[in-house]
Design a protein around this motif. Sequence first.
Motif, mmCIF file in Angstrom:
data_model
loop_
_atom_site.group_PDB
_atom_site.id
_atom_site.type_symbol
_atom_site.label_atom_id
_atom_site.label_comp_id
_atom_site.label_asym_id
_atom_site.label_seq_id
_atom_site.Cartn_x
_atom_site.Cartn_y
_atom_site.Cartn_z
ATOM 1 N N PRO A 268 1.140 -1.318 0.045
ATOM 2 C CA PRO A 268 -0.311 0.135 -0.376
ATOM 3 C C PRO A 268 1.090 1.528 0.137
ATOM 4 C CG PRO A 268 -0.727 -1.724 1.682
ATOM 5 C CD PRO A 268 0.721 -1.877 0.937
ATOM 6 N N GLY A 269 0.369 2.136 -0.667
ATOM 7 C CA GLY A 269 1.432 3.471 -1.030
ATOM 8 C C GLY A 269 2.167 3.263 -2.342
ATOM 9 N N SER A 270 2.606 2.343 -2.523
ATOM 10 C CA SER A 270 3.459 1.929 -3.823
ATOM 11 C C SER A 270 2.743 1.057 -4.529
ATOM 12 C CB SER A 270 5.171 1.800 -3.259
ATOM 13 O OG SER A 270 4.814 0.249 -2.149
ATOM 14 N N ALA A 271 1.655 0.890 -4.727
ATOM 15 C CA ALA A 271 1.477 -0.161 -5.152
ATOM 16 C C ALA A 271 0.883 -0.546 -6.794
ATOM 17 C CB ALA A 271 0.182 -0.546 -4.466
ATOM 18 N N ARG A 272 1.494 -1.157 -7.470
ATOM 19 C CA ARG A 272 1.113 -1.034 -9.110
ATOM 20 C C ARG A 272 -0.379 -2.093 -9.616
ATOM 21 N NH1 ARG A 272 4.471 2.199 -11.935
ATOM 22 N NH2 ARG A 272 6.373 2.763 -10.384
ATOM 23 N N LEU A 273 -0.996 -1.503 -10.975
ATOM 24 C CA LEU A 273 -1.779 -2.954 -11.571
ATOM 25 C C LEU A 273 -1.311 -3.705 -12.095
ATOM 26 C CD1 LEU A 273 -4.306 0.357 -11.582
ATOM 27 C CD2 LEU A 273 -4.148 -1.822 -10.579
ATOM 28 N N ALA B 264 -7.998 -6.791 -1.488
ATOM 29 C CA ALA B 264 -7.919 -7.414 0.347
ATOM 30 C C ALA B 264 -6.431 -8.258 0.475
ATOM 31 C CB ALA B 264 -9.099 -8.565 0.335
ATOM 32 N N LYS B 265 -5.723 -8.475 -0.633
ATOM 33 C CA LYS B 265 -4.439 -9.023 0.055
ATOM 34 C C LYS B 265 -3.188 -7.745 0.055
ATOM 35 C CE LYS B 265 -5.147 -13.923 -2.292
ATOM 36 N NZ LYS B 265 -4.233 -14.215 -3.107
ATOM 37 N N THR B 266 -3.576 -7.120 -0.636
ATOM 38 C CA THR B 266 -2.513 -6.008 -0.758
ATOM 39 C C THR B 266 -2.974 -4.990 0.494
ATOM 40 O OG1 THR B 266 -1.980 -6.012 -3.498
ATOM 41 C CG2 THR B 266 -1.847 -3.757 -2.260
ATOM 42 N N TYR B 267 -4.030 -4.355 0.162
ATOM 43 C CA TYR B 267 -4.617 -3.675 1.276
ATOM 44 C C TYR B 267 -5.302 -4.042 2.965
ATOM 45 C CZ TYR B 267 -4.115 -0.075 -2.998
ATOM 46 O OH TYR B 267 -3.421 0.483 -3.948
ATOM 47 N N GLY B 268 -5.853 -5.469 2.942
ATOM 48 C CA GLY B 268 -6.396 -5.237 3.586
ATOM 49 C C GLY B 268 -7.610 -4.950 4.389
#
Length: 367
Positions: free
Chosen positions: A264-269, A292-296
């Motif tokens: 989170p904060g630096s995620a990419r698609l 859900a996996k990345t950002y909870g």
Amino acid sequence: MTIRVLVVDDSGFFRRRVSEILAQDPLIEVIDTAADGREAINKAKMLRPDVITMDIEMPVMDGISAVREIMKDTPTPVLMFSSLTHEGARATLEALEAGAMDFLPKRFEDIARSKEEAILQLQQRVKAIARRRPRLASRPASAPPPRPVSPAPLRPGRTEAPAAATERRSLPRRSGKSYQLLAIGTSTGGPVALQTVLTRLPANFPHPIVLVQHMPGTFTSAFAARLDGLCQIRVKEAEDGDALRPGHAYLAPGGRQMLFEGRPGSARLRIMDGNDKVNYKPSVDITFASAAKTYGGRVLAVVLTGMGADGRDGARLLKDQGASIWAQDEDTCVVYGMPQAVARAGIATESLPLPIIGEAIVNEMAG
């Protein structure tokens, strides 16, 4: 009670084909056909069908003009048939602007993997929109002034709730949660619903937004461009490797799946072809599950109008992580399928009328 359908197309072969497919369902009756838009307007007034299927390109009067006239005098649920081209996408969006409720590709082999599935989809779409009698076309609730743009905005045919009902419903109380992502999933009725929501978000909206709309691949780029011109936030068709930025919305490309990678904060698609066995491309469930996996739990997920139950399983995974789940209410949905699935499963914490969802999002995430 049977659903009475008027089939409109300048091709006699296509009129017969659609009529024969619909007649296979005992709950559907094709009461007449028309060969152009002017004839469709006259027969709509005379016969008062429950649903009209409408081609876009026809002589005498095209389908878009016919839909506008029908919505002025005899508002009727309209299912458009469209070619899967860029021009077809633009014309279909104009038809939705005029008041049509839904669309399908004119080549039935583009609808589904088998003839039987394509037939079932057409029958299901007709039955789904027949339940909702459109009101006269009107613009969405007031929104911040859009950036200058040449295409006209989509005007919903029936998605606004009655004024009194909207005034009686106040915004939900802020939860006090900390967020990092807004995720929205929708299907039938979604193009107008998304416009209604997204035009209420300010340019300085503090979080990235991901959008999953069931739509063919040739349509999503045109739809993203249209939304970008109407909204204060920026909207684009998602591309593989896109960095998620605040105040930017990323529309999942049709025919592919949209996931997240990184922190989170630096995620990419990540944009992937995905499994051919998955019913929807893009799938709300897949994007929500990846969120859900990345950002909870730092996600607000909103499920808008649409057929089926896509989004329910992904929303459950998000809620298990502590995320907030909202659903559009029944009265303002074109098809109360996807939101109903989330609400009935006890996953949604709020069920909100469409006209206030955008404002409620701002209050919850940026207030």
